[in-house]
Design a protein around this motif. Structure first.
Motif, PDB file in Angstrom:
ATOM      1  N   PHE A 339      43.386  50.882  54.394  1.00  0.00           N
ATOM      2  CA  PHE A 339      44.432  51.539  54.660  1.00  0.00           C
ATOM      3  C   PHE A 339      43.747  52.865  54.823  1.00  0.00           C
ATOM      4  N   MET A 340      44.935  54.139  55.042  1.00  0.00           N
ATOM      5  CA  MET A 340      43.693  55.527  55.246  1.00  0.00           C
ATOM      6  C   MET A 340      45.277  56.196  54.299  1.00  0.00           C
ATOM      7  N   ILE A 341      44.362  56.648  53.075  1.00  0.00           N
ATOM      8  CA  ILE A 341      45.152  57.395  51.887  1.00  0.00           C
ATOM      9  C   ILE A 341      44.366  59.137  52.110  1.00  0.00           C
ATOM     10  N   CYS A 342      44.440  59.994  52.793  1.00  0.00           N
ATOM     11  CA  CYS A 342      44.170  61.050  53.306  1.00  0.00           C
ATOM     12  C   CYS A 342      44.165  62.008  52.473  1.00  0.00           C
ATOM     13  N   GLY A 343      43.678  62.854  51.694  1.00  0.00           N
ATOM     14  CA  GLY A 343      43.158  63.492  50.756  1.00  0.00           C
ATOM     15  C   GLY A 343      42.770  65.024  51.241  1.00  0.00           C
ATOM     16  N   ILE A 349      43.856  70.577  52.381  1.00  0.00           N
ATOM     17  CA  ILE A 349      44.636  71.422  52.260  1.00  0.00           C
ATOM     18  C   ILE A 349      44.861  70.918  51.387  1.00  0.00           C
ATOM     19  N   LYS A 350      44.661  71.883  49.885  1.00  0.00           N
ATOM     20  CA  LYS A 350      44.882  72.074  48.291  1.00  0.00           C
ATOM     21  C   LYS A 350      46.387  70.654  48.301  1.00  0.00           C
ATOM     22  N   GLY A 351      46.343  69.827  47.181  1.00  0.00           N
ATOM     23  CA  GLY A 351      47.820  69.455  46.786  1.00  0.00           C
ATOM     24  C   GLY A 351      48.018  68.458  48.288  1.00  0.00           C
ATOM     25  N   LEU A 352      47.745  68.108  48.968  1.00  0.00           N
ATOM     26  CA  LEU A 352      48.661  66.632  50.237  1.00  0.00           C
ATOM     27  C   LEU A 352      47.497  65.916  50.358  1.00  0.00           C
ATOM     28  N   VAL A 353      48.337  64.668  50.161  1.00  0.00           N
ATOM     29  CA  VAL A 353      47.871  63.402  50.151  1.00  0.00           C
ATOM     30  C   VAL A 353      49.016  62.667  51.701  1.00  0.00           C
ATOM     31  N   ASN A 354      48.089  62.278  53.152  1.00  0.00           N
ATOM     32  CA  ASN A 354      48.778  60.970  53.817  1.00  0.00           C
ATOM     33  C   ASN A 354      48.675  59.885  53.358  1.00  0.00           C
ATOM     34  N   LEU A 355      49.339  58.997  54.099  1.00  0.00           N
ATOM     35  CA  LEU A 355      49.060  57.659  53.513  1.00  0.00           C
ATOM     36  C   LEU A 355      49.713  57.497  55.087  1.00  0.00           C
ATOM     37  N   PHE A 356      48.448  56.536  55.752  1.00  0.00           N
ATOM     38  CA  PHE A 356      48.326  55.965  56.752  1.00  0.00           C
ATOM     39  C   PHE A 356      48.755  53.791  57.077  1.00  0.00           C
ATOM     40  N   GLY A 357      49.548  53.013  58.204  1.00  0.00           N
ATOM     41  CA  GLY A 357      48.639  52.319  57.835  1.00  0.00           C
ATOM     42  C   GLY A 357      48.553  51.545  56.755  1.00  0.00           C
ATOM     43  N   ILE A 358      50.373  51.859  55.616  1.00  0.00           N
ATOM     44  CA  ILE A 358      49.863  50.988  54.207  1.00  0.00           C
ATOM     45  C   ILE A 358      50.836  49.506  54.493  1.00  0.00           C
ATOM     46  N   GLU A 359      49.990  49.302  54.822  1.00  0.00           N
ATOM     47  CA  GLU A 359      51.159  47.276  55.009  1.00  0.00           C
ATOM     48  C   GLU A 359      50.331  46.721  53.239  1.00  0.00           C
ATOM     49  N   SER A 360      50.306  45.242  54.235  1.00  0.00           N
ATOM     50  CA  SER A 360      50.115  44.359  53.203  1.00  0.00           C
ATOM     51  C   SER A 360      48.565  44.027  53.379  1.00  0.00           C
ATOM     52  N   PRO A 361      48.145  44.481  51.615  1.00  0.00           N
ATOM     53  CA  PRO A 361      48.698  44.548  50.516  1.00  0.00           C
ATOM     54  C   PRO A 361      49.180  45.744  49.946  1.00  0.00           C
ATOM     55  N   GLY A 362      49.902  46.401  50.355  1.00  0.00           N
ATOM     56  CA  GLY A 362      50.585  47.894  49.427  1.00  0.00           C
ATOM     57  C   GLY A 362      51.654  47.218  48.784  1.00  0.00           C
ATOM     58  N   LEU A 363      52.391  45.919  48.752  1.00  0.00           N
ATOM     59  CA  LEU A 363      53.081  45.626  47.556  1.00  0.00           C
ATOM     60  C   LEU A 363      51.646  45.402  46.093  1.00  0.00           C
ATOM     61  N   THR A 364      51.633  44.553  46.492  1.00  0.00           N
ATOM     62  CA  THR A 364      50.763  44.450  45.136  1.00  0.00           C
ATOM     63  C   THR A 364      49.961  45.545  44.809  1.00  0.00           C
ATOM     64  N   SER A 365      49.637  46.862  46.254  1.00  0.00           N
ATOM     65  CA  SER A 365      47.980  47.645  45.817  1.00  0.00           C
ATOM     66  C   SER A 365      48.699  48.666  45.165  1.00  0.00           C
ATOM     67  N   CYS A 366      50.592  48.754  44.942  1.00  0.00           N
ATOM     68  CA  CYS A 366      51.527  49.571  44.317  1.00  0.00           C
ATOM     69  C   CYS A 366      50.999  50.205  43.784  1.00  0.00           C
ATOM     70  N   LEU A 367      51.261  49.941  42.194  1.00  0.00           N
ATOM     71  CA  LEU A 367      50.466  51.031  40.648  1.00  0.00           C
ATOM     72  C   LEU A 367      48.912  51.321  41.226  1.00  0.00           C
ATOM     73  N   SER A 368      48.695  51.198  42.149  1.00  0.00           N
ATOM     74  CA  SER A 368      46.802  50.650  42.372  1.00  0.00           C
ATOM     75  C   SER A 368      46.841  52.264  43.227  1.00  0.00           C
ATOM     76  N   ILE A 369      47.452  51.806  43.873  1.00  0.00           N
ATOM     77  CA  ILE A 369      47.727  53.440  45.119  1.00  0.00           C
ATOM     78  C   ILE A 369      47.861  54.872  44.209  1.00  0.00           C
ATOM     79  N   GLY A 370      49.595  54.561  43.003  1.00  0.00           N
ATOM     80  CA  GLY A 370      49.889  55.761  42.335  1.00  0.00           C
ATOM     81  C   GLY A 370      48.520  55.845  41.922  1.00  0.00           C
ATOM     82  N   GLU A 371      47.519  55.412  40.627  1.00  0.00           N
ATOM     83  CA  GLU A 371      46.701  56.041  40.136  1.00  0.00           C
ATOM     84  C   GLU A 371      45.111  56.494  41.335  1.00  0.00           C
ATOM     85  N   HIS A 372      45.468  55.782  42.542  1.00  0.00           N
ATOM     86  CA  HIS A 372      44.260  56.655  43.680  1.00  0.00           C
ATOM     87  C   HIS A 372      45.272  57.567  43.576  1.00  0.00           C
TER      88      HIS A 372
END
Length: 385
Positions: A339-343, A349-372
């Motif tokens: 996963f590429m989760i770029c903050g 850039i303050k306040g900006l997060v881009n998420l790229f390549g969120i394929e499997s296991p994105g569904l499994t990880s969704c709540l954890s991604i939110g915390e990340h």
């Protein structure tokens, strides 16, 4: 709760999340529960109509991902700590059905052992099954050995997304459908965003303190529209279509059956839905554009793959079902990317997060991604995830 504030023709808002798939909604939920006023922008007329609606709905345990990777950490955390308790609390159908990963000939034994070692490093418990043990669980199965993953599950992904939306709205946030982010500027002291309503054509202007690009297949396109985001922080997008075929008639299997992974995916595995209906897929086909057609002739490759682990699959038993597109950041012949989760730590850039390549296991990880994402933004952790 912070209310909308108008300034120089821009509506100020605490946070905007672009994309109402399962990951975007989970991030918006985490932000809302941390006290932020959140608007989720979705270009389609309903939530979760793209990648989130076109997958196998499997909750993965974390077998394949490199130890220390985001995929490994967020998958294991999501599976063991977050998703099942959430589903139980909110009445979302969830079932730990278990998965059997099979070696169909002696040449695959060492690869199976390697997956067991990798899983152990990720904190995932797997049980080694000799052939007779696997056949006691699934008499129709052909294998020489297998791994049993008791923590693999299936979930109703649409119901999950509806619950996330409900949480966001309960906290005072909103999901704006038919709303596309057509341009933005992140170069100044505050971020701005132009949003167009596809029904009326009306354009509105937002000034978010936090902007999260979780647009999935369109994440690169959205990022390219943000003035002030350096191009080197936007990876090239690669598309891998995966087709699914449904099984006519009753399935002889009661667990998920997975062959050895193939390049770009996990192979044409057998998945059961919550009603017990079997489907096979996805395969991997690298494509240049988003096209969800399922070509019936691809069934030939499915028969070949499936009969390695289910030799008695009848002729004519597979029917074209649906397809999904994986938003990859690696191309054909390249190792699977994380996963590429770029903050702000990456692009400054303050306040900006881009998420790229969120394929499997994105569904499994969704709540954890939110915390990340909260961590990347230095926001307080939510107390009831």
């Amino acid at each position: 709760m912070v209310k909308h504030r108008s300034s120089a023709a821009h509506t100020e808002v605490d946070a905007v999340v672009i994309g109402a798939g399962v990951v975007g909604l989970a991030i918006a939920r985490a932000l809302a529960l941390s006290g932020k006023e959140v608007i989720v922008l979705e270009s389609e007329s309903a939530i979760g109509t793209s990648t989130s609606a076109r997958n196998s709905e499997v909750v993965h345990s974390g077998i394949y991902y490199p130890p220390g990777s985001l995929k490994a950490k967020l998958c294991v955390d999501g599976n063991l700590r977050r998703l099942e308790p959430y589903c139980q609390e909110h009445g979302v159908p969830f079932k730990r059905i278990g998965k059997i990963l099979v070696a169909t000939d002696e040449s695959q034994i060492e690869k199976l052992r390697a997956f067991q070692r990798n899983a152990k490093q990720n904190g995932v418990h797997l049980e080694w099954l000799e052939r007779d043990e696997a056949l006691r669980m699934e008499p129709e199965l052909h294998c020489v050995a297998a791994l049993w993953s008791p923590n693999t599950a299936i979930v109703d992904s649409h119901r999950l997304m509806m619950e996330f939306q409900g949480d966001i709205e309960t906290c005072g946030g909103s999901v704006a459908l038919n709303s596309s982010a057509i341009s933005g500027d992140v170069s100044g002291s505050r971020m701005t965003l132009r949003v167009q309503d596809s029904s009326s054509g009306e354009v509105s202007h937002l000034a978010p303190g936090i902007l999260v690009n979780a647009a999935g297949l369109q994440a690169q396109e959205v990022a390219d529209r943000l003035k002030g985001l350096p191009a080197q922080h936007v990876p090239k997008r690669h598309l891998a279509r995966g087709c699914y075929f449904s099984l006519s008639g009753k399935s002889p299997f009661s667990h998920l059956i997975y062959p050895m992974p193939e390049e770009g995916g996990l192979g044409a595995h057998l998945t059961l839905d919550l009603a017990g209906q079997a489907k096979f897929g996805p395969d991997v086909e690298w494509v240049d554009s988003i096209d969800y057609r399922v070509h019936p002739e691809r069934a030939e490759g499915f028969y070949h793959t499936i009969r390695r682990y289910w030799p008695t699959l009848p002729d004519g038993a597979l029917q074209p079902s649906y397809s999904g597109i994986r938003p990859k950041v690696n191309g054909p012949g390249e190792p699977n990317a994380d996963f590429m989760i770029c903050g702000p730590q990456q692009h400054g850039i303050k306040g900006l997060v881009n998420l790229f390549g969120i394929e499997s296991p994105g569904l499994t990880s969704c709540l954890s991604i939110g915390e990340h994402v909260l961590g990347l933004l230095d926001q307080p952790r939510t107390s009831n995830l």
